[in-house]
Scaffold this motif. Structure first.
Motif, PDB file in Angstrom:
ATOM      1  N   TYR A  35       0.900  -1.315  -0.066  1.00 21.94           N
ATOM      2  CA  TYR A  35       0.059  -0.133   0.026  1.00 21.94           C
ATOM      3  C   TYR A  35       0.901   1.149  -0.060  1.00 21.94           C
ATOM      4  CZ  TYR A  35      -2.772  -3.717   2.144  1.00 21.94           C
ATOM      5  OH  TYR A  35      -3.137  -5.044   2.247  1.00 21.94           O
ATOM      6  N   GLU A  75      -4.235   5.000  -5.984  1.00 19.92           N
ATOM      7  CA  GLU A  75      -5.547   5.780  -6.116  1.00 19.92           C
ATOM      8  C   GLU A  75      -5.768   6.256  -7.688  1.00 19.92           C
ATOM      9  OE1 GLU A  75      -6.879   8.377  -2.623  1.00 19.92           O
ATOM     10  OE2 GLU A  75      -4.743   8.460  -2.492  1.00 19.92           O
ATOM     11  N   THR A  78      -5.353  -8.640   1.603  1.00 20.25           N
ATOM     12  CA  THR A  78      -6.008  -7.194   1.696  1.00 20.25           C
ATOM     13  C   THR A  78      -7.396  -7.196   2.478  1.00 20.25           C
ATOM     14  OG1 THR A  78      -4.681  -6.114   0.308  1.00 20.25           O
ATOM     15  CG2 THR A  78      -6.370  -5.038   0.871  1.00 20.25           C
ATOM     16  N   TRP A 132     -11.745  -2.651   4.678  1.00 19.13           N
ATOM     17  CA  TRP A 132     -10.996  -1.439   5.004  1.00 19.13           C
ATOM     18  C   TRP A 132     -10.510  -0.783   3.831  1.00 19.13           C
ATOM     19  CZ3 TRP A 132      -5.621  -1.500   3.335  1.00 19.13           C
ATOM     20  CH2 TRP A 132      -4.908  -0.603   3.811  1.00 19.13           C
ATOM     21  N   PHE A 133     -10.103  -1.190   2.712  1.00 18.16           N
ATOM     22  CA  PHE A 133      -9.536  -0.477   1.618  1.00 18.16           C
ATOM     23  C   PHE A 133     -10.830   0.295   0.900  1.00 18.16           C
ATOM     24  CE2 PHE A 133      -7.993  -0.033  -2.866  1.00 18.16           C
ATOM     25  CZ  PHE A 133      -6.699   0.136  -2.388  1.00 18.16           C
ATOM     26  N   ASN A 192     -13.020   1.683   2.445  1.00 16.96           N
ATOM     27  CA  ASN A 192     -13.457   2.743   3.255  1.00 16.96           C
ATOM     28  C   ASN A 192     -12.267   3.776   3.468  1.00 16.96           C
ATOM     29  OD1 ASN A 192     -16.508   2.449   4.161  1.00 16.96           O
ATOM     30  ND2 ASN A 192     -15.463   0.465   4.306  1.00 16.96           N
ATOM     31  N   LEU A 193     -11.242   3.722   2.913  1.00 13.28           N
ATOM     32  CA  LEU A 193     -10.129   4.910   2.899  1.00 13.28           C
ATOM     33  C   LEU A 193     -10.650   5.938   2.369  1.00 13.28           C
ATOM     34  CD1 LEU A 193      -6.913   2.331   2.000  1.00 13.28           C
ATOM     35  CD2 LEU A 193      -7.730   3.379   4.242  1.00 13.28           C
ATOM     36  N   GLU A 194     -10.098   7.182   2.994  1.00 11.10           N
ATOM     37  CA  GLU A 194     -10.561   8.316   2.355  1.00 11.10           C
ATOM     38  C   GLU A 194      -9.515   8.744   1.292  1.00 11.10           C
ATOM     39  OE1 GLU A 194     -10.768  11.089   5.838  1.00 11.10           O
ATOM     40  OE2 GLU A 194     -12.532   9.999   6.593  1.00 11.10           O
ATOM     41  N   TRP A 222      -5.598   8.975   1.120  1.00  8.09           N
ATOM     42  CA  TRP A 222      -4.894   8.103   1.921  1.00  8.09           C
ATOM     43  C   TRP A 222      -3.356   7.523   1.746  1.00  8.09           C
ATOM     44  CZ3 TRP A 222      -3.269   3.053   0.566  1.00  8.09           C
ATOM     45  CH2 TRP A 222      -3.409   2.632  -0.386  1.00  8.09           C
ATOM     46  N   GLN A 223      -3.076   7.211   0.323  1.00 11.99           N
ATOM     47  CA  GLN A 223      -1.875   6.547   0.008  1.00 11.99           C
ATOM     48  C   GLN A 223      -0.801   7.462   0.236  1.00 11.99           C
ATOM     49  OE1 GLN A 223      -0.687   5.313  -4.148  1.00 11.99           O
ATOM     50  NE2 GLN A 223       0.301   3.661  -2.960  1.00 11.99           N
ATOM     51  N   ARG A 271      -0.079   7.582   4.069  1.00  8.95           N
ATOM     52  CA  ARG A 271       0.384   6.349   4.622  1.00  8.95           C
ATOM     53  C   ARG A 271       1.914   6.505   4.201  1.00  8.95           C
ATOM     54  NH1 ARG A 271      -2.528   2.188   6.332  1.00  8.95           N
ATOM     55  NH2 ARG A 271      -1.127  -0.086   6.363  1.00  8.95           N
ATOM     56  N   LEU A 308       1.164   3.446  10.925  1.00 13.67           N
ATOM     57  CA  LEU A 308      -0.065   2.990  10.090  1.00 13.67           C
ATOM     58  C   LEU A 308       0.360   1.612   9.547  1.00 13.67           C
ATOM     59  CD1 LEU A 308      -1.122   6.294   8.363  1.00 13.67           C
ATOM     60  CD2 LEU A 308      -2.309   5.053  10.139  1.00 13.67           C
TER      61      LEU A 308
END
Length: 596
Positions: free
Chosen positions: A117, A124, A283, A287-288, A290-292, A295-296, A299, A316
């Motif tokens: 990730y 994204e 994965t 969770w994936f 619902n990432l805003e 996010w990447q 992270r 994280l």
């Protein structure tokens, strides 16, 4: 003796052990001990993956930007440039597809050792969810191809093509890029994203040319010999005796697969790697999803900060890479609370971490003599750390034999096999998991020696050491940008490094486009200022944490590098370097560059 005195004594004894182990591997020839894959060894670098060689006529054309390299560096540069309106981009790539490192390294077990990730770029933008926390090579290769498709890079890419020269034309302010296919590309801007893990290297073992069995390099895996194009099929090795030379990051991933497939496996080791817990898993789709947004990048920055000791409220990623930093933080907190163990916190954290890794070997490997040979005696990060849950168990199999060379390497290769410590081992196949030319010059590594202003070659300018601004520009070579070069930074997560440089190059060329400039070049003054900063406060790559490390490609095999002070990374680590680039490009004036 108090507990503190006992701890100090243990650490001092361990430091002496580290020194002894380091001395075993030191060689006067340093990096020259490796053989260049050319001439009679050129077949080691040939592409075994392309179905055929795509014949075509030489091309002569004008383009806005030539990007040399189709790995993550070239893909990121193209993606960031495409986003600001540059569509006339030609990528020159020696392989038959995008992917770079992940095009070439298709050995069984190939896998990223940084969390997917944060390692796999542009997730994204492309809209992709990695299948695992640590994705395997075929998935990363496919993601590289997806980036190429998403940004429309295939139409103008020149695959199976290698740049052999580039000449600056002062009158037209363009680069003439020449290739081994007879192409002449006239580009306004040139981006070199050639990478460091491109040219395989071989150990200079006496008799290597005498072997009558089969040989190949791990980055050019011969699936025709080992089974089929399926990475999981090594069925053709069932009746084969195989030796793998090397025990670094590649071998750690290959060995468990070979151990399950061959009649007999010999693992030739000079220095053991650190083998920490991988703890891979699928994965979590919920969770994936619902990432805003953003996010990447968040992270990635979090991972970079944590691994460089920059305070973050939450880790994280929370894996083996960040664990040492947590141990360091805890050691400093102990000292702050008044717990004086008589040892500086950094040394204490290193000792605790490495003892943990050595204890894992002791608990896993049944044969105690083999276990001792697999224990690493150096500080964490002296060599690239490895994470694997099956490698150590492989040495409990009767079909696997560790040939520990006590730091010296294989004695020689014969027509039938290899000799280690005076004993010959007959084998059918030798696999070289010996890495790539990392510390060699760009001219040797990728065959490029730019011809800049005043018909001066880059090698001539850098005769006494590299000279750059931010590791990206070099005065006298206008409109040229180098990615992941010297005098920038040393980052565990290389794609983050490449992306920060790609963003910087894109912002510069946005400024060029908006102001109708045709030329950008670093000033002599700015370059000198940056070089002085690197020399005075840059990270020394020949040692880590002030103590000598076991020889390896991180420290030029333990030998002083000619004009080595010029090869240092910018001081303060990746966090400070990336911050410097961000502030510089956000200022909008690009101080140190001349535009016309």
């Amino acid at each position: 003796m108090s507990e503190n005195d006992n701890l100090q004594e243990k650490i001092e004894r361990m430091k002496e052990k580290y020194r002894v182990e380091r001395e075993k591997r030191l060689r006067s020839d340093g990096s020259d001990q490796f053989v260049e894959v050319k001439g009679k060894f050129s077949y080691f670098s040939q592409d075994p993956y392309a179905q055929d060689f795509a014949e075509r006529e030489p091309i002569e054309e004008t383009t806005d930007i030539v990007i040399v390299g189709g790995g993550f560096g070239g893909l990121l540069a193209a993606a960031r440039l495409s986003a600001i309106g540059y569509s006339d981009i030609t990528v020159v790539e020696e392989g038959a597809d995008f992917g770079g490192t992940w095009y070439w390294n298709r050995y069984p077990g190939a896998q990223c050792d940084i969390e997917s990730y944060v390692y796999m770029p542009l997730l994204e933008e492309v809209g992709y969810m990695p299948s695992e926390k640590y994705a395997h090579g075929d998935e990363i290769f496919e993601h590289s191809r997806a980036i190429g498709k998403h940004f429309g890079l295939y139409d103008q890419a020149l695959f199976q093509t290698r740049m052999i020269d580039a000449e600056w034309n002062e009158d037209s302010s363009t680069w003439k890029v020449l290739t081994n296919r007879g192409d002449s590309l006239y580009a306004k801007f040139l981006v070199l994203a050639t990478g460091n893990l491109t040219k395989p290297k071989l150990p200079g073992i006496p008799g290597i040319e005498k072997f009558e069995g089969h040989m190949f390099h791990s980055s050019r895996w011969d699936y025709k010999y080992t089974g089929s194009n399926d990475r999981n099929d090594l069925s053709a090795l069932r009746d084969k005796r195989v030796a793998i030379i090397g025990s670094g990051a590649t071998a750690v991933q290959v060995v468990p697969n070979l151990a399950e497939s061959v009649q007999q496996l010999y693992v030739c080791q000079r220095t053991p790697s650190t083998i920490d817990i991988r703890g891979n898993g699928p994965t979590d789709k919920n969770w994936f999803e619902n990432l805003e947004p953003g996010w990447q990048e968040k992270r990635i920055q979090n991972f970079t900060n944590v691994t460089n000791g920059v305070r973050e409220d939450e880790d994280l990623v929370a894996d083996g890479w960040t664990d040492l930093m947590h141990k360091m933080i805890e050691a400093y907190r102990e000292k702050k609370r008044g717990v004086d163990l008589g040892v500086d916190p950094t040394s204490l954290a290193q000792y605790r971490k490495m003892e943990e890794i050595r204890d894992r070997v002791e608990d896993t490997v049944i044969d105690k003599e083999v276990a001792e040979s697999l224990k690493p005696y150096y500080d964490m990060f002296c060599k690239r750390p490895c994470f694997h849950d099956e490698y150590l168990n492989s040495f409990n199999k009767e079909t696997v034999t560790l040939l520990d060379t006590d730091g010296k390497g294989v004695d020689s290769i014969t027509s039938n096999g290899l000799i280690v410590k005076g004993k010959e081992y007959s084998v059918d196949c030798i696999i070289f998991a010996t890495g790539f030319e990392v510390g060699s010059s760009m001219q040797r590594r990728v065959g490029i020696d730019l011809l800049g202003k005043g018909e001066r070659r880059l090698s001539e300018k850098w005769r006494d050491g590299p000279r750059t601004l931010h590791g990206i520009h070099s005065e006298g070579f206008p409109n040229c940008f180098v990615m992941h070069g010297v005098q920038s930074t040393i980052s565990f997560n290389v794609p983050h490094h490449l992306d920060e440089q790609a963003k910087t190059i894109a912002e510069i060329l946005r400024y060029v486009k908006e102001n109708s400039f045709v030329r950008v070049e670093a000033s002599e003054e700015a370059e000198q200022f940056w070089v002085d900063q690197v020399i005075s406060s840059g990270q020394k790559v020949s040692t880590m944490n002030g103590d000598p490390c076991t020889p390896g490609y991180y420290n030029n095999e333990g030998q002083p590098k000619k004009n080595g002070r010029y090869y240092r990374a910018y001081g303060g680590g990746p966090t400070r370097y990336f911050k410097k680039l961000t502030e510089w490009r956000n200022s909008g004036d690009y101080k140190g560059l001349n535009f016309s």
